[in-house]
Design an enzyme around this catalytic site. Structure first.
Site, short mmCIF file in Angstrom:
data_model
loop_
_atom_site.label_atom_id
_atom_site.label_comp_id
_atom_site.label_asym_id
_atom_site.label_seq_id
_atom_site.Cartn_x
_atom_site.Cartn_y
_atom_site.Cartn_z
N GLU A 105 -4.87 -9.31 -0.73
CA GLU A 105 -5.64 -8.14 0.84
C GLU A 105 -7.57 -8.96 0.49
OE1 GLU A 105 -3.58 -5.56 3.45
OE2 GLU A 105 -2.27 -6.09 2.42
N GLU A 141 1.09 -1.26 -0.02
CA GLU A 141 0.20 -0.17 0.07
C GLU A 141 0.86 1.25 0.09
OE1 GLU A 141 -3.27 -0.08 2.82
OE2 GLU A 141 -4.13 -1.85 1.78
O1 AHR Z 1 -5.21 -6.13 6.80
C1 AHR Z 1 -5.46 -4.87 7.66
C2 AHR Z 1 -4.41 -3.60 6.47
O2 AHR Z 1 -5.57 -3.57 5.91
C3 AHR Z 1 -2.93 -4.26 6.05
O3 AHR Z 1 -2.52 -3.88 6.89
C4 AHR Z 1 -3.07 -3.47 5.25
O4 AHR Z 1 -2.12 -3.12 3.67
C5 AHR Z 1 -4.83 -2.60 4.49
O5 AHR Z 1 -5.19 -1.23 4.74
#
Ligand code: AHR
Length: 479
Positions: A293, A171
């Site tokens: 994710e 991110e």
């Molecule tokens: O999964 C929780 C968080 O969500 C992670 O650390 C981040 O990459 C995303 O914003």
């Protein structure tokens, strides 16, 4: 619903689509996976055996670590050597707790060994140097003489480990450095240069991709750095309510059933549109879209640390998992890996733990029901937003696997699959909810659990399956 199987050759469904993600966040690693060698909770070299066994049962193919946002603040040298001398740090993103670094590189690869899965390590671009990243890769993968390999040996590990996947930042548009796409594309090119291949196994390099619908990010990354990457990540979480006031994981209203499902279905549009941009620069689909994710992000359980993201997991989460898998299968040519967030005690997890207790979530059972699709040939999937049914059919050896999710709250659905040439039914299993927020907890661990499904028949060329509302079913037939 009537379906006719058309016998054409489909792409392979990568097992990595069923990957997982474990961050130093709340009770995911500490307490959830790692309890330390001296714990009274049964463990092997500090890893909880109940959790390791549960994850092996669903054939976990790959684990991403150490973050997430944590990755861009993680300095790997703090996590090696004798535990009592390891530097501590503050986990600023997740509750401001002190991280003692007792779970570091050696512990991660011990976990990978016990899980018998592949490693996906996420490097630090946001607050780390190129040298730090290069040395981590050298420490992990260098077989011969070198400063880092020698240090690894001094710390008790002679042989290098196998690291299949490496992420260059996480991110980077947000918690990983708030970079602009153009800037990150250049940084990616520079950092990845030093992710050297020391061993025989090439490292699959993953660039930080867009958040949700940031199509501009994908365009810039593919244009400026596409040829230097093997994968580009994508993050999308399904939510209800507002970001600052998320809807609850249980005890929700009917409209929240539908809004969560709709938000999960949005994954199809996201993959379609990001893939279309990637196709312009990579028509061969060499670069994978890595959804590293995904999952539900709901309100934390009352009374728990808001920074620990601990949420319950209901039959509604199971619907989201099945819907999402069917979308990934449809895009199997472009989606080379996906990692649900997160494995234990955080967001849409597989298992929840409390002290020595562990309970499997409804989502866990969907991973179990779908494991026969790993590395199978994709035949067909369906997930039209106008219907309350979604399915995948895949084929491996002489077995056809059909997974169906009926996310109607009230209606049974009969699905008739023509031209399947089924000789016999090998198995028929599923989970179902009686209430829309049915879940498992430590006093009721089997409210939602896999059971045999009776209503499956073969007539001539047709397989007929009756699917209850709020259910996921997997049928296997010999062909
Ligand atoms: O999964 C929780 C968080 O969500 C992670 O650390 C981040 O990459 C995303 O914003």
């Amino acid at each position: 619903m009537k379906v006719t199987v058309i016998n054409k050759k489909g792409p392979k469904i990568s097992k990595y689509i069923y990957g997982h993600f474990a961050e130093h966040l709340g009770r995911c690693i500490y307490g959830g996976i790692y309890v330390g060698e001296d714990s009274e909770i049964p463990n092997v070299n500090g890893m909880r055996q109940d959790v390791v066994e549960a994850l092996k049962n669903i054939k976990i193919p790959v684990l991403r670590w150490p973050g997430g946002c944590f990755a861009d603040e993680y300095h790997w040298k703090d996590g090696i050597g004798p535990k009592e001398t390891r530097n501590k740090m503050v986990n600023t993103h997740w509750g401001g707790v002190t991280e003692n670094n007792h779970f570091g590189t050696h512990e991660f690869f011990e976990l990978i060994k016990q899980l018998e899965c592949d490693a996906y390590v996420n490097g630090n671009v946001g607050s780390g140097t190129v040298q730090e990243m290069q040395e981590w890769v050298e420490y992990i993968t260098m077989a011969g003489e070198s400063p880092m390999a020698n240090q690894r040996r001094e710390n008790g590990q002679d042989e290098p480990w196998k690291m299949k996947f490496f992420g260059v930042g996480n991110e980077s548009w947000g918690c990983g450095g708030n970079m602009r796409a153009e800037y990150y594309a250049d940084e990616y090119r520079r950092y990845q240069t030093y992710v050297r291949q020391y061993g025989e196994q090439p490292i699959y390099k993953i660039a930080c991709g867009p958040t949700v619908d940031d199509y501009y990010w994908t365009e810039v990354l593919m244009k400026n750095a596409g040829r230097f990457m093997d994968g580009l990540s994508l993050h999308h979480y399904a939510m209800t309510g507002a970001w600052e006031d998320k809807g609850p994981a249980t005890g929700f209203e009917e409209k929240e059933w539908w809004s969560l499902i709709k938000h999960a279905q949005y994954m199809d549009e996201l993959i379609t549109r990001h893939s279309a941009i990637m196709d312009q620069y990579d028509p061969e689909k060499r670069v994978g879209l890595i959804v590293d994710e995904w999952g539900t992000w709901l309100a934390v359980e009352p009374g728990t640390n808001p920074g620990f993201l601990y949420q319950q997991n209901s039959i509604r989460d199971a619907m989201v998992a099945a819907i999402t898998f069917n979308i990934f299968h449809k895009h199997a040519e472009r989606v080379h890996m996906a990692n649900i967030a997160q494995t234990v005690n955080v967001l849409q997890s597989m298992v929840l733990t409390e002290g020595a207790e562990m309970v499997k979530t409804p989502t866990y059972h969907v991973f179990d029901l779908y494991k026969e699709h790993h590395e199978a040939e994709f035949v067909e999937s369906f997930g039209d937003e106008s219907e309350t049914i979604t399915y995948t059919i895949s084929k491996k050896d002489q077995v056809m696997t059909i997974s169906i999710c009926n996310f109607s709250l009230t209606e049974n659905e009969t699905i008739s699959i023509d031209n399947i040439n089924a000789k016999s039914i090998l198995s028929a299993k599923g989970i179902k909810g009686e209430k829309m927020d049915d879940y498992n907890d430590f006093s009721h661990p089997e409210t939602v659990t896999i059971q045999d499904v009776e209503e499956v028949q073969i007539f001539d060329q047709t397989l007929e399956v009756k699917v209850a509302p709020m259910s996921v079913v997997t049928v296997q037939v010999a062909i």
